[in-house]
Motif scaffolding. Structure first.
Motif, short mmCIF file in Angstrom:
data_model
loop_
_atom_site.label_atom_id
_atom_site.label_comp_id
_atom_site.label_asym_id
_atom_site.label_seq_id
_atom_site.Cartn_x
_atom_site.Cartn_y
_atom_site.Cartn_z
N ILE A 102 40.91 36.78 40.69
CA ILE A 102 39.29 36.89 40.84
C ILE A 102 38.67 35.80 41.14
CG2 ILE A 102 37.08 37.97 39.93
CD1 ILE A 102 39.15 39.31 37.74
N PRO A 103 37.55 35.66 42.38
CA PRO A 103 37.25 34.54 42.67
C PRO A 103 35.96 34.00 41.40
CG PRO A 103 37.22 35.99 44.68
CD PRO A 103 37.81 36.65 43.34
N ASP A 104 35.77 32.70 41.22
CA ASP A 104 34.84 32.17 40.29
C ASP A 104 33.62 32.86 40.51
OD1 ASP A 104 36.89 30.95 38.91
OD2 ASP A 104 36.51 29.05 39.82
N THR A 146 37.15 40.52 27.52
CA THR A 146 37.03 39.34 28.01
C THR A 146 38.26 39.20 29.10
OG1 THR A 146 38.38 38.27 26.30
CG2 THR A 146 36.21 38.25 26.08
N PHE A 147 38.12 38.32 29.78
CA PHE A 147 39.13 37.97 30.90
C PHE A 147 39.20 36.53 31.37
CE2 PHE A 147 35.56 38.91 33.48
CZ PHE A 147 35.71 38.03 34.42
N THR A 148 40.58 36.07 31.66
CA THR A 148 40.66 34.98 32.51
C THR A 148 41.45 35.23 33.76
OG1 THR A 148 42.68 34.28 31.16
CG2 THR A 148 40.68 33.59 30.39
N SER A 149 41.18 34.55 34.67
CA SER A 149 41.83 34.82 36.02
C SER A 149 41.87 33.37 37.00
CB SER A 149 41.05 35.64 37.00
OG SER A 149 41.78 36.22 38.06
N GLN A 150 42.84 33.37 37.56
CA GLN A 150 43.09 32.27 38.57
C GLN A 150 43.56 33.05 39.92
OE1 GLN A 150 42.60 29.20 38.14
NE2 GLN A 150 42.03 29.28 36.11
N LEU A 151 42.96 32.31 40.95
CA LEU A 151 43.09 32.93 42.38
C LEU A 151 44.65 32.77 42.79
CD1 LEU A 151 40.22 31.92 44.66
CD2 LEU A 151 40.88 34.28 44.18
N ASN A 152 45.16 33.96 43.10
CA ASN A 152 46.52 34.06 43.47
C ASN A 152 47.50 33.53 42.45
OD1 ASN A 152 45.91 34.41 46.25
ND2 ASN A 152 45.58 32.16 46.56
#
Length: 307
Positions: A238-240, A281-287
């Protein structure tokens, strides 16, 4: 109010007369004070009434503004529903129509594999339509505030395996959901239907935004009368810039526009989590992927009957 002013006579030398005059003057002053106090009370009452009227007017104006905003929001939701429904329903309906037409052509003994392929396409399209209808039904119930949690006992391990089995027609080819219950008792008490809707939407998203052959991880943990759920994928991330809007209805992240979807899944998840009194809650990094963590309070289990 009387305008009588006290009069003192310097010529009087009679003490009783002077005392009577003082008493009369004092009584007049007391009467004037009482009249002034009454007028003051009237003024204060009028000011209080004005303030109350002003506050009521402001409250009515605020309520009118809230109702107007609510009406505009509902109109926007209806408009979005019509737009999305016409777009999202078109693809699976087209698939069903196309496959149904082609099946009629495969009548030979060697056409069994082709027929089966189109049958699976129809089943997948029907599953997609069912998911869309469930999303819109959930949205309607939430907007009408007709949903309430009704906890009942269930085994979280068995429950999650059943949800994963139901997901097999939805996830992409080669994908698999790996499940682990890592801590705590498996017997819990919670609204199973709401929990299922949370899990299904999170797993559908994990599959939808990941490529084929990718693994999706589902873990549960029970600790201190709370159920902790984690769904981890290896998808597009997910994009910041979009993270703050992720739980808004009909919102699509900018890197997800080309992926079929309504933008309702995470909104519905968040609403169900809120209805159950939990947090997400979530954490995400592109690709690299995304990890969603859900924490839900558990109801007390009913006492076990004595053997």
């Amino acid at each position: 109010m009387s305008d009588t002013q006290p009069v003192f006579s310097d010529e009087s030398s009679d003490p009783p007369a002077s005392l009577a005059q003082l008493r009369e003057t004092n009584q007049g002053l007391i009467q004037q004070l009482a009249e002034l106090q009454a007028e003051l009370n009237q003024v204060q009452a009028a000011l209080t009434a004005c303030e109350q009227s002003k506050a009521l007017s402001q409250q009515n104006e605020l309520e009118r503004s809230e109702l107007l905003a609510r009406e505009q929001e509902l109109n926007e939701l209806k408009s979005n529903f019509v737009t999305l429904a016409s777009h999202e329903f078109r693809t699976p309906m087209g698939t069903i129509l196309s496959s149904a037409s082609l099946i009629g052509r495969y009548n030979g003994d060697g056409d069994g594999e082709r027929r089966e392929r189109h049958v699976q396409r129809i089943k997948s399209a029907v599953t997609s339509l069912t998911g869309l209808l469930n999303d819109f039904l959930s949205l309607s119930q939430m907007e009408q505030e007709t949903l309430y949690g009704s906890p009942y006992p269930l085994d979280i391990i068995t429950f999650c395996h059943e949800v994963i089995d139901d997901m097999q027609l939805v996830i992409k080819p080669g994908q698999r959901v790996v499940y682990h219950h890592i801590e705590g008792p498996s017997a819990v008490s919670i609204d199973g239907q709401m929990l299922k809707n949370i899990l299904v939407n999170l797993l559908v998203n994990a599959s939808k935004y990941s490529t084929e052959e990718k693994e999706i991880e589902l873990t549960t943990r029970v600790s201190s009368d709370r159920l902790h759920i984690t769904v981890k994928d290896q998808g597009i991330g997910i994009p910041d810039i979009d993270k703050d809007n992720l739980f808004i209805s009909f919102f699509r992240a900018r890197n997800a526009i080309k992926v079929q979807g309504t933008g309702l899944g995470l909104y519905i998840v968040k609403r169900y989590v809120d209805l159950l009194g939990g947090a997400i809650t979530f954490t995400s990094q592109l690709n690299s992927g995304t990890i969603f963590t859900v924490e839900l309070p558990l109801a007390s289990l009913p006492p076990q009957p004595l053997v």
